[in-house]
Design a protein around this motif. Structure first.
Motif, PDB file in Angstrom:
ATOM      1  N   GLU A 176      27.604  62.640  35.008  1.00  0.00           N
ATOM      2  CA  GLU A 176      28.964  62.779  34.295  1.00  0.00           C
ATOM      3  C   GLU A 176      29.972  63.303  35.361  1.00  0.00           C
ATOM      4  O   GLU A 176      30.353  64.278  35.479  1.00  0.00           O
ATOM      5  N   HIS A 177      30.370  62.239  35.860  1.00  0.00           N
ATOM      6  CA  HIS A 177      31.274  62.424  36.998  1.00  0.00           C
ATOM      7  C   HIS A 177      32.611  62.951  36.718  1.00  0.00           C
ATOM      8  O   HIS A 177      33.324  63.140  37.757  1.00  0.00           O
ATOM      9  N   ALA A 178      32.904  62.833  35.526  1.00  0.00           N
ATOM     10  CA  ALA A 178      34.316  63.206  35.102  1.00  0.00           C
ATOM     11  C   ALA A 178      34.293  64.622  35.092  1.00  0.00           C
ATOM     12  O   ALA A 178      35.391  65.469  35.182  1.00  0.00           O
ATOM     13  N   HIS A 179      33.104  65.395  35.150  1.00  0.00           N
ATOM     14  CA  HIS A 179      33.301  66.957  34.960  1.00  0.00           C
ATOM     15  C   HIS A 179      32.993  67.657  36.351  1.00  0.00           C
ATOM     16  O   HIS A 179      32.430  67.094  37.351  1.00  0.00           O
ATOM     17  N   THR A 180      33.621  68.613  36.685  1.00  0.00           N
ATOM     18  CA  THR A 180      33.764  69.220  38.050  1.00  0.00           C
ATOM     19  C   THR A 180      33.133  70.554  37.857  1.00  0.00           C
ATOM     20  O   THR A 180      33.271  71.434  37.217  1.00  0.00           O
ATOM     21  N   LEU A 181      31.972  70.612  38.571  1.00  0.00           N
ATOM     22  CA  LEU A 181      31.114  71.789  38.701  1.00  0.00           C
ATOM     23  C   LEU A 181      31.514  72.888  39.575  1.00  0.00           C
ATOM     24  O   LEU A 181      31.487  74.022  39.719  1.00  0.00           O
ATOM     25  N   GLY A 182      32.485  72.223  40.691  1.00  0.00           N
ATOM     26  CA  GLY A 182      32.978  73.243  41.572  1.00  0.00           C
ATOM     27  C   GLY A 182      33.360  72.517  42.902  1.00  0.00           C
ATOM     28  O   GLY A 182      33.522  71.174  42.998  1.00  0.00           O
ATOM     29  N   ALA A 239      18.587  74.771  36.788  1.00  0.00           N
ATOM     30  CA  ALA A 239      19.800  74.290  36.161  1.00  0.00           C
ATOM     31  C   ALA A 239      20.896  73.422  37.264  1.00  0.00           C
ATOM     32  O   ALA A 239      21.384  72.402  37.054  1.00  0.00           O
ATOM     33  N   ALA A 240      20.967  74.386  38.372  1.00  0.00           N
ATOM     34  CA  ALA A 240      21.613  73.869  39.316  1.00  0.00           C
ATOM     35  C   ALA A 240      20.972  72.313  39.930  1.00  0.00           C
ATOM     36  O   ALA A 240      21.942  71.595  40.336  1.00  0.00           O
ATOM     37  N   THR A 241      19.883  72.373  40.096  1.00  0.00           N
ATOM     38  CA  THR A 241      19.191  71.163  40.495  1.00  0.00           C
ATOM     39  C   THR A 241      19.591  69.889  39.462  1.00  0.00           C
ATOM     40  O   THR A 241      19.777  69.005  39.738  1.00  0.00           O
ATOM     41  N   MET A 242      19.349  70.335  38.109  1.00  0.00           N
ATOM     42  CA  MET A 242      19.589  69.448  37.214  1.00  0.00           C
ATOM     43  C   MET A 242      20.923  68.823  37.206  1.00  0.00           C
ATOM     44  O   MET A 242      21.113  67.864  37.247  1.00  0.00           O
ATOM     45  N   LEU A 243      21.706  69.763  37.260  1.00  0.00           N
ATOM     46  CA  LEU A 243      23.236  69.447  37.217  1.00  0.00           C
ATOM     47  C   LEU A 243      23.788  68.690  38.517  1.00  0.00           C
ATOM     48  O   LEU A 243      24.426  67.630  38.472  1.00  0.00           O
ATOM     49  N   GLY A 244      23.477  69.092  39.447  1.00  0.00           N
ATOM     50  CA  GLY A 244      23.872  68.801  40.748  1.00  0.00           C
ATOM     51  C   GLY A 244      23.285  67.568  41.536  1.00  0.00           C
ATOM     52  O   GLY A 244      23.660  66.696  42.102  1.00  0.00           O
ATOM     53  N   GLN A 245      21.865  67.192  40.943  1.00  0.00           N
ATOM     54  CA  GLN A 245      20.895  66.279  41.364  1.00  0.00           C
ATOM     55  C   GLN A 245      20.642  65.281  40.198  1.00  0.00           C
ATOM     56  O   GLN A 245      20.038  64.155  40.581  1.00  0.00           O
ATOM     57  N   ALA A 290      20.559  59.791  36.136  1.00  0.00           N
ATOM     58  CA  ALA A 290      21.600  59.197  36.951  1.00  0.00           C
ATOM     59  C   ALA A 290      21.061  59.000  38.327  1.00  0.00           C
ATOM     60  O   ALA A 290      20.308  60.065  39.053  1.00  0.00           O
ATOM     61  N   VAL A 291      21.324  58.022  39.052  1.00  0.00           N
ATOM     62  CA  VAL A 291      21.011  57.773  40.527  1.00  0.00           C
ATOM     63  C   VAL A 291      22.156  58.991  40.946  1.00  0.00           C
ATOM     64  O   VAL A 291      22.967  59.149  40.709  1.00  0.00           O
ATOM     65  N   ILE A 292      21.959  59.248  42.393  1.00  0.00           N
ATOM     66  CA  ILE A 292      22.816  60.433  42.992  1.00  0.00           C
ATOM     67  C   ILE A 292      24.199  60.041  43.226  1.00  0.00           C
ATOM     68  O   ILE A 292      24.927  61.198  42.858  1.00  0.00           O
ATOM     69  N   ASP A 293      24.574  59.020  43.602  1.00  0.00           N
ATOM     70  CA  ASP A 293      26.121  58.821  43.695  1.00  0.00           C
ATOM     71  C   ASP A 293      26.501  57.388  43.703  1.00  0.00           C
ATOM     72  O   ASP A 293      25.698  56.357  43.565  1.00  0.00           O
ATOM     73  N   GLU A 294      27.758  57.059  43.792  1.00  0.00           N
ATOM     74  CA  GLU A 294      28.024  55.710  43.856  1.00  0.00           C
ATOM     75  C   GLU A 294      27.438  54.764  44.876  1.00  0.00           C
ATOM     76  O   GLU A 294      27.377  53.560  44.562  1.00  0.00           O
ATOM     77  N   LYS A 295      27.489  55.129  46.164  1.00  0.00           N
ATOM     78  CA  LYS A 295      26.961  54.403  47.217  1.00  0.00           C
ATOM     79  C   LYS A 295      25.736  54.166  46.770  1.00  0.00           C
ATOM     80  O   LYS A 295      25.302  52.950  46.965  1.00  0.00           O
ATOM     81  N   ALA A 296      24.979  54.884  46.376  1.00  0.00           N
ATOM     82  CA  ALA A 296      23.319  54.600  45.878  1.00  0.00           C
ATOM     83  C   ALA A 296      23.325  53.766  44.975  1.00  0.00           C
ATOM     84  O   ALA A 296      22.573  52.709  44.729  1.00  0.00           O
ATOM     85  N   PHE A 297      24.225  53.917  43.812  1.00  0.00           N
ATOM     86  CA  PHE A 297      24.409  53.108  42.796  1.00  0.00           C
ATOM     87  C   PHE A 297      24.797  51.399  43.116  1.00  0.00           C
ATOM     88  O   PHE A 297      24.141  50.598  42.667  1.00  0.00           O
ATOM     89  N   ASP A 298      25.829  51.601  44.061  1.00  0.00           N
ATOM     90  CA  ASP A 298      26.027  50.065  44.461  1.00  0.00           C
ATOM     91  C   ASP A 298      24.955  49.323  45.286  1.00  0.00           C
ATOM     92  O   ASP A 298      24.805  48.242  45.047  1.00  0.00           O
ATOM     93  N   TYR A 357      22.839  48.365  33.921  1.00  0.00           N
ATOM     94  CA  TYR A 357      23.572  49.609  34.728  1.00  0.00           C
ATOM     95  C   TYR A 357      25.039  49.449  34.324  1.00  0.00           C
ATOM     96  O   TYR A 357      25.713  48.854  33.879  1.00  0.00           O
ATOM     97  N   ASN A 358      25.418  50.891  34.423  1.00  0.00           N
ATOM     98  CA  ASN A 358      26.795  51.130  34.088  1.00  0.00           C
ATOM     99  C   ASN A 358      27.138  52.371  34.672  1.00  0.00           C
ATOM    100  O   ASN A 358      26.163  53.483  34.723  1.00  0.00           O
ATOM    101  N   LYS A 359      28.405  52.428  35.496  1.00  0.00           N
ATOM    102  CA  LYS A 359      28.843  53.644  35.912  1.00  0.00           C
ATOM    103  C   LYS A 359      29.953  54.350  35.618  1.00  0.00           C
ATOM    104  O   LYS A 359      30.769  55.035  36.196  1.00  0.00           O
ATOM    105  N   SER A 360      30.490  54.011  34.304  1.00  0.00           N
ATOM    106  CA  SER A 360      31.713  54.435  33.584  1.00  0.00           C
ATOM    107  C   SER A 360      31.517  55.794  33.430  1.00  0.00           C
ATOM    108  O   SER A 360      32.717  56.603  33.523  1.00  0.00           O
ATOM    109  N   ILE A 361      30.533  56.336  33.037  1.00  0.00           N
ATOM    110  CA  ILE A 361      30.502  57.803  32.795  1.00  0.00           C
ATOM    111  C   ILE A 361      29.327  58.436  33.922  1.00  0.00           C
ATOM    112  O   ILE A 361      29.846  59.844  34.328  1.00  0.00           O
TER     113      ILE A 361
END
Length: 537
Positions: free
Chosen positions: A61-67, A120-126, A364-372, A395-399
Motif C-alpha cells: 500500500e505504497h500510498a500510505h505513510t507509516l513514518g 505487526a511492524a513486520t507485516m506492514l513494513g515488509q 507484495a514484494v519489498i519495493d519497486e526495484k525488486a518488482f521491476d 503483476y501490478n504496482k499501482s497500489i
C-alpha cells in the motif's frame, strides 16, 4: 546444568478467527497505521535525529505513510564506532551469565509485551502475512535470543584437559575491536540475530539494517534497551552503503563482519576487506550468508501430493523472498501431468493482496526495484521459445508491488531462470525423461554456483541415499520429502557454501564460535627449579 525448559523453541501462535492473538494483532495494525512516526538512529543509547528523513510505506500500500526514518551521514558512522569501542571494556568484563540475562529478558519481552507490535511492524513494513511474521519476527527471533545463550554456555563448558599439577583454562574472549552487522530486509529475526550473537559473546557492534526493514528494526532495539543492554553495545545506524563502508572497512579496529544479503555485495565487501588487510589490528572475521538458487528434485517414485504442496509453499511463501525459497524444480515426465494439475489448482485458489486481509497467501514484494527486476524475468520468459508460463505471469504496482505466483516451464535446463537468483515469486520447472535420472543429478549440482538449500522427494531409501551422495556439496541445508524452507534454530542450523556464503550455521554453536578469540591459560602448580633434564644425566 542447562535448564532445557528455558531454552526451548518458542511455540507458534496460529491466529485462528476469534483467537486472542488475532484480535490483538489486528488492533496493533490499526494503531500503527494511524500514527506517522519519526524513527531516530540509536548511538550510544541515545536517539539521534537528522534533517534527512526518508519515507516508509507498506510495500502492499505504497500510498500510505507509516513514518520517516532519520538518515545519517559519515559522522554518525564514526560516532557509532567510537561508542562501540568505548563500551567494549565494560561489556566484555561482564560474565556470560550477566550478558545472557539481557537477551533472555529480551526474548521474554518479545514473547509477551511486544509480540503483536513486532509482528505487526513486520507485516506492514515488509509485507509479510501474519503467519510468516509470527514464524519470523516472534518465534525465530525469540529462539535466537534464548538458544544462543544455550550455545554460549556450551562453548564456555569446552575446556582443555588439566593433568596433575597443572590447571589449564580456555577463556573465550570477544574479538579485539568492533563488529559490523549488515542485515537484510526479508527476516526480522536475522536482523536481530546478526548484531546480537556477537554482542552475547562480549563484542560491541555497529548495526546497519536494510532501509526496507527499519520499521521493525527499531522495535528490536527498543526491546534490547528495555531488557538492560548497556549504551554503546549495539549502535543502530541508518546510513547508505558506500558511506558506511568507506569508514568501517578502513578502521584499524574493525574486527568482524556479520552479513546477510546479496552475493554481489558480499563479494565486494570481502574484496575490500582483504585489500585493506594491512590496516587492521587483527585478521577480521568474515561471516556471510548470501543468495541461493534452491532446488526441488522429484523422483518418479514419490508422494505427488506432498511434492505439489512443497512446490507451492516452498516457492511462494513470503513471495519467494526467502534465501531458501524453491526457485528451480526437476520433475520426471511420468508424474508431471498429475503434478501440473495439482499445483495449478492450488494457485487458482491462492489470493494475492494486502497483509490486512488474512485470507491472502501472497502479499507484495519489498519495493519497486525488486518488482521491476522480477517482472523483467517474467516478461523475458513470455517472449522466449525456451519457456512457457504455466501459471501466473500477471503483476501490478499501482497500489502495491504485487506479482502473482508464477510458474515457468522450460525445455532448457540451463535457461536463465534455472540459474539466476530472482528473489521473487517465480518457480521454474524442468521436466526430464525418467531415464535421464543420472544426468539430472549432475544438472542439479552444476547448473548454478549457489549451494544453500535443496530437497529430494522420493520414497525409496536407496534413491535418497544416492541423491545425498551425488549432491553432497549442493546444499548446506538438505531436506528429504519436505520443502527447502523453514529452518528452525537449533533444529536445522542455517547456511550454505559456494556462492551462498561461508556456511557458519546461524542457529547453532558454530556461529557463536566465530565471535570469540580463545585464550589458553596454563597455571603450573609445581614449576621446575632446575634447567637440566633427566636425559642429560
Amino acid at each position: 546444568m542447562i535448564n532445557k525448559s528455558v531454552y526451548r523453541n518458542e511455540p507458534l501462535a496460529h491466529y485462528a478467527p476469534g483467537s486472542a492473538e488475532r484480535i490483538s494483532i489486528q488492533k496493533k495494525i490499526t494503531e500503527l497505521k494511524s500514527t506517522e512516526m519519526i524513527i531516530p538512529m540509536i548511538i550510544n543509547g541515545k536517539e539521534v535525529f537528522t534533517d534527512t528523513q526518508l519515507r516508509i510505506a507498506p510495500p502492499h500500500e505504497h500510498a500510505h505513510t507509516l513514518g520517516y526514518f532519520c538518515e545519517g551521514k559519515s559522522i554518525h558512522v564514526s560516532e557509532a564506532i567510537s561508542a562501540a569501542l568505548h563500551a567494549k571494556h565494560n561489556w566484555a568484563s561482564k560474565s556470560l551469565k550477566e550478558r545472557a540475562a539481557i537477551f533472555l529478558k529480551a526474548a521474554d519481552l518479545i514473547s509477551t509485551t511486544y509480540r503483536s507490535e513486532i509482528n505487526a511492524a513486520t507485516m506492514l513494513g515488509q509485507s509479510k502475512n501474519v503467519y510468516q511474521a509470527e514464524i519470523d519476527s516472534a518465534c525465530e527471533l525469540i529462539d535466537f535470543f534464548r538458544l544462543n545463550v544455550k550455545f554460549a554456555h556450551e562453548i564456555e563448558a569446552i575446556q582443555p584437559h588439566s593433568p596433575e599439577g597443572v590447571h589449564n583454562q580456555m577463556v573465550y574472549r570477544p574479538l579485539e575491536g568492533f563488529v559490523f552487522a549488515l542485515t537484510p530486509f526479508n527476516f526480522t529475526a536475522i536482523a536481530g540475530n546478526l548484531p546480537s550473537a556477537p554482542a552475547l559473546m562480549g563484542n560491541t557492534v555497529v548495526w546497519k539494517p536494510a532501509y526496507t526493514q527499519i520499521y521493525s528494526a527499531r522495535i528490536i532495539m527498543k526491546v534490547l534497551m528495555e531488557a538492560g543492554l548497556p549504551n554503546g553495545v549495539i549502535n543502530l545506524i541508518y546510513t547508505d552503503g558506500p558511506t558506511t563502508g568507506d569508514i568501517i572497512f578502513q578502521h584499524r579496529y574493525f574486527a568482524g563482519l556479520h552479513f546477510t544479503g546479496s552475493t554481489a555485495v558480499f563479494k565486494h565487501i570481502s574484496k575490500t576487506i582483504y585489500q585493506n588487510i594491512d590496516l587492521y589490528q587483527n585478521f577480521p572475521r568474515i561471516v556471510g550468508e548470501t543468495g541461493g538458487k534452491d532446488f526441488v528434485l522429484a523422483h518418479a517414485d514419490c508422494d505427488i501430493q506432498a511434492l505439489s504442496v512443497a512446490l507451492v509453499r516452498g516457492a511462494f511463501e513470503y513471495q519467494g523472498q526467502k534465501c531458501s525459497a524453491a526457485s528451480r524444480a526437476y520433475i520426471p515426465k511420468s508424474i508431471w501431468p498429475e503434478v501440473e494439475q495439482r499445483i495449478v489448482a492450488m494457485l487458482q485458489e491462492i489470493k494475492t493482496g494486502s497483509v490486512e486481509d488474512f485470507s491472502n497467501f501472497v502479499n507484495a514484494v519489498i519495493d519497486e526495484k525488486a518488482f521491476d527486476k522480477i517482472t523483467s524475468y517474467i516478461d523475458a520468459a513470455k517472449a522466449d521459445s525456451d519457456a512457457t508460463i504455466l501459471a501466473g505471469g500477471s503483476y501490478n504496482k499501482s497500489i502495491g508491488y504485487f506479482i502473482d505466483p508464477t510458474i515457468i516451464v522450460t525445455k532448457n535446463p540451463s535457461y536463465k531462470t534455472m540459474k539466476e537468483e530472482i528473489f521473487g515469486p517465480v518457480l521454474t520447472i524442468y521436466i526430464y525423461e525418467d531415464k535421464e535420472w543420472n544426468q539430472v543429478l549432475q544438472l542439479v549440482d552444476t547448473t548454478t554456483s549457489y549451494a544453500l538449500t535443496g530437497s529430494i522427494f522420493a520414497k525409496s531409501a536407496a534413491v535418497i541415499e544416492e541423491v545425498k551422495k551425488a549432491l553432497y556439496y549442493s546444499a548446506g541445508n538438505f531436506y528429504i520429502n519436505d520443502k527447502p524452507t523453514g529452518a528452525v534454530v537449533d533444529q536445522q542450523p542455517f547456511g550454505g557454501a559456494r556462492l551462498s556464503g561461508t556456511n557458519d550455521k546461524a542457529g547453532s554453536i558454530l556461529n557463536l564460535l566465530r565471535w570469540v578469540s580463545p585464550q589458553v591459560i596454563k597455571e603450573n602448580f609445581t614449576p621446575p627449579h632446575d634447567y637440566r633434564y633427566d636425559f642429560m644425566k
